[in-house]
Each structure stands twice: as structure tokens, then as C-alpha cells.
Design a protein around this motif. Structure first.
Motif, PDB file in Angstrom:
ATOM      1  N   GLN A 215      39.397  29.446  37.961  1.00  0.00           N
ATOM      2  CA  GLN A 215      40.114  29.882  38.978  1.00  0.00           C
ATOM      3  C   GLN A 215      40.456  31.545  38.884  1.00  0.00           C
ATOM      4  OE1 GLN A 215      43.523  27.518  40.617  1.00  0.00           O
ATOM      5  NE2 GLN A 215      42.857  26.242  38.955  1.00  0.00           N
ATOM      6  N   TRP A 216      40.500  31.958  37.484  1.00  0.00           N
ATOM      7  CA  TRP A 216      40.713  33.226  37.167  1.00  0.00           C
ATOM      8  C   TRP A 216      39.445  34.108  37.426  1.00  0.00           C
ATOM      9  CZ3 TRP A 216      37.754  35.875  33.591  1.00  0.00           C
ATOM     10  CH2 TRP A 216      38.008  37.402  33.416  1.00  0.00           C
ATOM     11  N   ALA A 217      38.413  33.552  37.218  1.00  0.00           N
ATOM     12  CA  ALA A 217      37.118  34.101  37.418  1.00  0.00           C
ATOM     13  C   ALA A 217      36.797  34.279  39.171  1.00  0.00           C
ATOM     14  CB  ALA A 217      35.929  33.238  37.063  1.00  0.00           C
ATOM     15  N   ALA A 218      37.281  33.220  39.811  1.00  0.00           N
ATOM     16  CA  ALA A 218      37.378  33.689  41.424  1.00  0.00           C
ATOM     17  C   ALA A 218      38.060  34.605  41.558  1.00  0.00           C
ATOM     18  CB  ALA A 218      37.816  32.302  42.114  1.00  0.00           C
ATOM     19  N   CYS A 219      39.302  35.032  41.144  1.00  0.00           N
ATOM     20  CA  CYS A 219      40.064  36.148  41.152  1.00  0.00           C
ATOM     21  C   CYS A 219      39.447  37.369  41.000  1.00  0.00           C
ATOM     22  CB  CYS A 219      41.289  35.891  40.477  1.00  0.00           C
ATOM     23  SG  CYS A 219      42.559  37.285  40.787  1.00  0.00           S
ATOM     24  N   MET A 220      38.784  37.410  39.674  1.00  0.00           N
ATOM     25  CA  MET A 220      38.114  38.512  39.266  1.00  0.00           C
ATOM     26  C   MET A 220      37.033  38.984  40.020  1.00  0.00           C
ATOM     27  SD  MET A 220      39.658  39.690  36.407  1.00  0.00           S
ATOM     28  CE  MET A 220      38.638  40.525  35.353  1.00  0.00           C
ATOM     29  N   ARG A 221      36.150  37.971  40.587  1.00  0.00           N
ATOM     30  CA  ARG A 221      35.100  38.294  41.621  1.00  0.00           C
ATOM     31  C   ARG A 221      35.539  39.087  42.925  1.00  0.00           C
ATOM     32  NH1 ARG A 221      33.248  32.956  39.696  1.00  0.00           N
ATOM     33  NH2 ARG A 221      33.898  32.218  41.662  1.00  0.00           N
ATOM     34  N   ALA A 222      36.855  38.474  43.338  1.00  0.00           N
ATOM     35  CA  ALA A 222      37.200  38.998  44.601  1.00  0.00           C
ATOM     36  C   ALA A 222      37.715  40.256  44.105  1.00  0.00           C
ATOM     37  CB  ALA A 222      38.432  38.016  44.908  1.00  0.00           C
ATOM     38  N   GLU A 253      39.227  50.946  30.456  1.00  0.00           N
ATOM     39  CA  GLU A 253      39.547  49.718  29.910  1.00  0.00           C
ATOM     40  C   GLU A 253      41.076  49.329  30.426  1.00  0.00           C
ATOM     41  OE1 GLU A 253      41.593  48.978  25.591  1.00  0.00           O
ATOM     42  OE2 GLU A 253      39.512  49.962  25.533  1.00  0.00           O
ATOM     43  N   ALA A 254      41.913  50.338  30.589  1.00  0.00           N
ATOM     44  CA  ALA A 254      43.274  50.040  31.209  1.00  0.00           C
ATOM     45  C   ALA A 254      43.347  49.301  32.622  1.00  0.00           C
ATOM     46  CB  ALA A 254      44.177  50.922  31.232  1.00  0.00           C
ATOM     47  N   GLU A 255      42.227  49.997  33.462  1.00  0.00           N
ATOM     48  CA  GLU A 255      42.233  49.673  34.823  1.00  0.00           C
ATOM     49  C   GLU A 255      41.612  47.989  34.535  1.00  0.00           C
ATOM     50  OE1 GLU A 255      39.640  50.645  38.746  1.00  0.00           O
ATOM     51  OE2 GLU A 255      39.178  51.642  37.014  1.00  0.00           O
ATOM     52  N   LEU A 256      40.656  47.679  33.937  1.00  0.00           N
ATOM     53  CA  LEU A 256      40.160  46.442  33.941  1.00  0.00           C
ATOM     54  C   LEU A 256      41.178  45.417  33.325  1.00  0.00           C
ATOM     55  CD1 LEU A 256      37.751  44.351  34.096  1.00  0.00           C
ATOM     56  CD2 LEU A 256      36.742  45.083  31.995  1.00  0.00           C
ATOM     57  N   ALA A 257      41.752  45.915  32.408  1.00  0.00           N
ATOM     58  CA  ALA A 257      42.850  44.881  31.769  1.00  0.00           C
ATOM     59  C   ALA A 257      43.761  44.673  32.766  1.00  0.00           C
ATOM     60  CB  ALA A 257      43.345  45.711  30.454  1.00  0.00           C
ATOM     61  N   VAL A 258      44.125  45.498  33.310  1.00  0.00           N
ATOM     62  CA  VAL A 258      45.232  45.197  34.723  1.00  0.00           C
ATOM     63  C   VAL A 258      44.831  44.333  35.679  1.00  0.00           C
ATOM     64  CG1 VAL A 258      46.607  46.221  36.493  1.00  0.00           C
ATOM     65  CG2 VAL A 258      46.497  47.518  34.348  1.00  0.00           C
ATOM     66  N   ILE A 259      43.291  44.485  36.038  1.00  0.00           N
ATOM     67  CA  ILE A 259      43.046  43.508  36.910  1.00  0.00           C
ATOM     68  C   ILE A 259      43.297  42.221  36.313  1.00  0.00           C
ATOM     69  CG2 ILE A 259      40.814  42.916  38.168  1.00  0.00           C
ATOM     70  CD1 ILE A 259      40.275  45.686  38.434  1.00  0.00           C
ATOM     71  N   GLU A 260      42.352  41.996  34.962  1.00  0.00           N
ATOM     72  CA  GLU A 260      42.654  40.793  34.179  1.00  0.00           C
ATOM     73  C   GLU A 260      43.851  40.209  34.246  1.00  0.00           C
ATOM     74  OE1 GLU A 260      41.903  39.423  29.522  1.00  0.00           O
ATOM     75  OE2 GLU A 260      40.451  40.472  30.769  1.00  0.00           O
ATOM     76  N   ALA A 261      44.889  40.893  33.890  1.00  0.00           N
ATOM     77  CA  ALA A 261      46.289  40.489  33.639  1.00  0.00           C
ATOM     78  C   ALA A 261      46.527  40.086  35.211  1.00  0.00           C
ATOM     79  CB  ALA A 261      47.065  41.494  33.047  1.00  0.00           C
ATOM     80  N   THR A 262      46.461  40.789  36.057  1.00  0.00           N
ATOM     81  CA  THR A 262      46.855  40.398  37.559  1.00  0.00           C
ATOM     82  C   THR A 262      46.408  39.044  37.999  1.00  0.00           C
ATOM     83  OG1 THR A 262      47.112  42.942  38.197  1.00  0.00           O
ATOM     84  CG2 THR A 262      46.840  40.862  39.963  1.00  0.00           C
ATOM     85  N   CYS A 263      45.053  38.820  37.449  1.00  0.00           N
ATOM     86  CA  CYS A 263      44.344  37.478  38.018  1.00  0.00           C
ATOM     87  C   CYS A 263      45.170  36.461  37.012  1.00  0.00           C
ATOM     88  CB  CYS A 263      42.908  37.642  37.752  1.00  0.00           C
ATOM     89  SG  CYS A 263      42.173  38.586  39.312  1.00  0.00           S
ATOM     90  N   ALA A 264      45.238  36.701  35.883  1.00  0.00           N
ATOM     91  CA  ALA A 264      45.744  35.625  34.857  1.00  0.00           C
ATOM     92  C   ALA A 264      47.247  35.176  35.064  1.00  0.00           C
ATOM     93  CB  ALA A 264      45.821  36.347  33.275  1.00  0.00           C
ATOM     94  N   SER A 265      47.991  36.036  35.613  1.00  0.00           N
ATOM     95  CA  SER A 265      49.271  35.848  36.073  1.00  0.00           C
ATOM     96  C   SER A 265      49.417  35.429  37.648  1.00  0.00           C
ATOM     97  CB  SER A 265      50.039  36.861  36.083  1.00  0.00           C
ATOM     98  OG  SER A 265      49.890  38.082  36.787  1.00  0.00           O
ATOM     99  N   GLY A 266      48.296  35.613  38.351  1.00  0.00           N
ATOM    100  CA  GLY A 266      48.311  35.351  39.669  1.00  0.00           C
ATOM    101  C   GLY A 266      47.512  33.640  39.976  1.00  0.00           C
ATOM    102  N   THR A 267      46.917  33.400  38.858  1.00  0.00           N
ATOM    103  CA  THR A 267      46.363  31.946  39.050  1.00  0.00           C
ATOM    104  C   THR A 267      46.956  31.201  37.920  1.00  0.00           C
ATOM    105  OG1 THR A 267      44.692  32.687  37.216  1.00  0.00           O
ATOM    106  CG2 THR A 267      44.060  33.228  39.511  1.00  0.00           C
TER     107      THR A 267
END
Length: 337
Positions: A215-222, A253-267
């Protein structure tokens, strides 16, 4: 599977061990209690009170005392060894994916923190000293610090790996002074230090974690970041430095990490990984409660010796400072802090 590793000294000695070719197991989080008898400093079984987990301040005291005892021992063997402490870089680990958006915004994946830590290791006085030695001098220093070969002490970690170390050398001498029964200390240290990697492995192998990653990966693809899992996004971030200047790489790096964290907390990923980590952690603590409790007892029993070592070291330091202020005074024969 059998592998040989020298034991890890206190955190501040880790850089020197790496420089000299040694490495140790990862630290783990202890827990649990027991009230059985355990070997004391005399080697005889002695009844002990229920275990109490040492406080963070007491743990730092024990680590510093070990450094002081190593320094004294190395000094006696003809090698200067500074009493240092590992710098606090503010680094955090996210074994299941970054899930703290604010931390990600400030630190990315910790690349800048790691560069800070690397500079601190480069500036470490023990690192500088050992780097300046010849090959034969470095080998002699390694033997003085860790013994001639990692044999004599052996323990099986919860991961199934057999870890060995030498009962000789200044690390062993310092631990023997603090904890008395070196073989027992080595065994419980190996067990408790390896609970964390085993816990993380079990989380990663759990189907519920894999489903949450999906589910996290789907968020990241979006979000335009098609990574199959947190490891893949972390590896992508690590490659930014290959084609970018440090400041630009840190921002990317920070931009990608923020997207990752947003998807982690949103899924479900953040919630599921935390729950699984807690569940497997409790299971491992229950299974190894005797070793955990015995480690705490040995640490608590070592506190008087540690306090004395630190007090004596402080007196030596103050004495050296006074002598340094006196014209034509002789150098102190104390530790090389």
C-alpha cells in the motif's frame, strides 16, 4: 552458521575497532526480569535481587568507565589511548521506512548526519594515532586492544550466529574489571545486543508488513516515486550524491524522505510496523528475560567500580591541568585523555 567477530567495546571505541579491523554486533533493546541466582565476581553462584534496568545516565557512566580502564591498560602496554565519547549527531534509524515527516524534512535519510559523524571519526584522537602507525605498529596496537585472536570467548546470538572474542587485550581487561565474570558478561551481552536485528528481521518477514509495504508503494507511485519498498527509496537517495553537490543532494534527499514519510503515515505502514515491532520485541524479551536480567544485574554491580574509575580519572585530569600550569613541571603519568 559460524562466524568470528571480536566483541564491541563501548560506543566511543567503535571507530578505533573499525580502523584496526574489528567489528561487533549491533546493539539491542533489553527488557524483562528474573530473580534466579547468577555467577558473581568470585565465579560462585550468588543470590541476587530482582533486576533493575540501568538508567541512561548509568549506562553512559559504565561506557565512560570502560573507556578509562581501556586507556589505563593501553598506557601500561605502551600505547596512548584517549578517553572519548561518541558525538551525538541526532541521527535516528527507521528500519521499516521513514515515518516522521518533520524529521525527514530536517534530516532527509540522515546523509548529512552521517557526514558529520564521519568527520568526527576522522578527528578522533585514537583514529589519528592508529592511522599514523606502521603496519606492524598497528598490528601490535590491535593485539594490545583486542588480544591476538578472537578465540577464548564464545556465545551464540539469538540470530544463530556464533560470535567469538579474545579474553586477552585491554577491552577484555576493562570488562573483566567492571563485570568480574568475563565469560558470563560476554554471553549476556551477545544475546541482548542481537535482539534488535532479530526483531527487525521478523517484522520484515511478516506478511502483514509486506501487505502494508504494498500500500505504501502504491502511494509512492501516485507521488511519482515508483519504489517497491523503503529500501529501494533509500538506495535511490544514496545515489543523489554521485551526481549532485552536497547541498543539492541533501535537498533532494529530504524531498524524497518527506514523500516516503507522508506515504508511511498515510497508509497502514507506520501503524503496522510499529505494532509488529512491539509484538516481536515482547516475544523476544520474554524468551530471553534471564539473559536480559543478568545483564542488568552485572551492570548494576559494576556501578561502584565505574564511579570510582571516573572519579579517579577526574582527579588525574585536574592534577595534570595544575601541573601544566606550573613551570618546568614533569608530565603526568595518568591516562591519555
Amino acid at each position: 552458521m559460524r562466524r568470528h567477530h571480536p566483541a564491541r567495546a563501548a560506543a566511543a571505541a567503535a571507530a578505533v575497532l573499525l580502523l584496526l579491523g574489528g567489528c561487533g554486533p549491533a546493539a539491542g533493546a533489553p527488557g524483562g526480569a528474573s530473580s534466579e541466582a547468577a555467577p558473581g565476581r568470585s565465579g560462585r553462584a550468588e543470590p541476587l535481587a530482582p533486576a533493575r534496568e540501568p538508567s541512561a545516565a548509568e549506562t553512559r557512566l559504565l561506557e565512560r568507565a570502560e573507556q578509562i580502564l581501556i586507556s589505563r591498560c593501553m598506557d601500561g602496554r605502551g600505547f596512548p589511548y584517549a578517553v572519548t565519547e561518541a558525538p551525538d549527531t541526532g541521527a535516528r534509524t527507521f528500519p521499516y521506512g521513514v515515518d516522521d515527516v518533520e524529521w525527514a524534512r530536517a534530516h532527509g535519510y540522515g546523509g548529512r548526519d552521517e557526514r558529520t559523524a564521519a568527520r568526527a571519526r576522522e578527528a578522533d584522537p585514537n583514529q589519528r594515532y592508529f592511522r599514523g602507525l606502521s603496519a606492524s605498529g598497528r598490528a601490535a596496537a590491535r593485539t594490545a586492544l583486542m588480544g591476538s585472536a578472537p578465540v577464548g570467548l564464545s556465545a551464540t546470538a539469538p540470530t544463530g550466529m556464533t560470535i567469538t572474542a579474545s579474553p586477552e587485550g585491554c577491552i577484555a581487561d576493562a570488562e573483566r574489571t567492571l563485570y568480574g565474570d568475563l565469560a558470563t558478561w560476554f554471553r549476556v551481552k551477545v544475546v541482548t545486543m542481537n535482539l534488535r536485528p532479530l526483531r527487525e528481521t521478523r517484522v520484515h518477514e511478516d506478511r502483514r508488513y509486506a501487505d502494508a509495504v504494498g500500500q505504501w508503494a502504491a502511494c509512492m507511485r501516485a507521488a511519482g516515486r515508483p519504489y517497491a519498498g523503503p529500501d529501494a527509496s533509500r538506495q535511490a537517495a544514496a545515489r543523489f550524491g554521485e551526481s549532485m553537490q552536497p547541498a543539492e543532494a541533501d535537498a533532494a534527499e529530504a524531498e524524497l524522505a518527506v514523500i516516503e514519510a507522508t506515504c508511511a503515515s498515510g497508509t497502514p505502514l507506520a501503524r503496522v510496523s510499529k505494532a509488529l515491532d512491539h509484538t516481536y520485541g515482547e516475544q523476544l524479551r520474554a524468551r530471553h528475560q534471564e539473559e536480559i536480567a543478568l545483564r542488568w544485574r552485572l551492570q548494576n554491580g559494576a556501578l561502584p567500580t565505574a564511579r570510582q574509575a571516573c572519579e579517579e580519572h577526574g582527579s588525574e585530569q585536574h592534577g595534570s591541568e595544575r601541573e601544566d600550569q606550573t613551570p618546568h613541571s614533569r608530565p603526568s603519568g595518568g591516562s591519555h585523555a
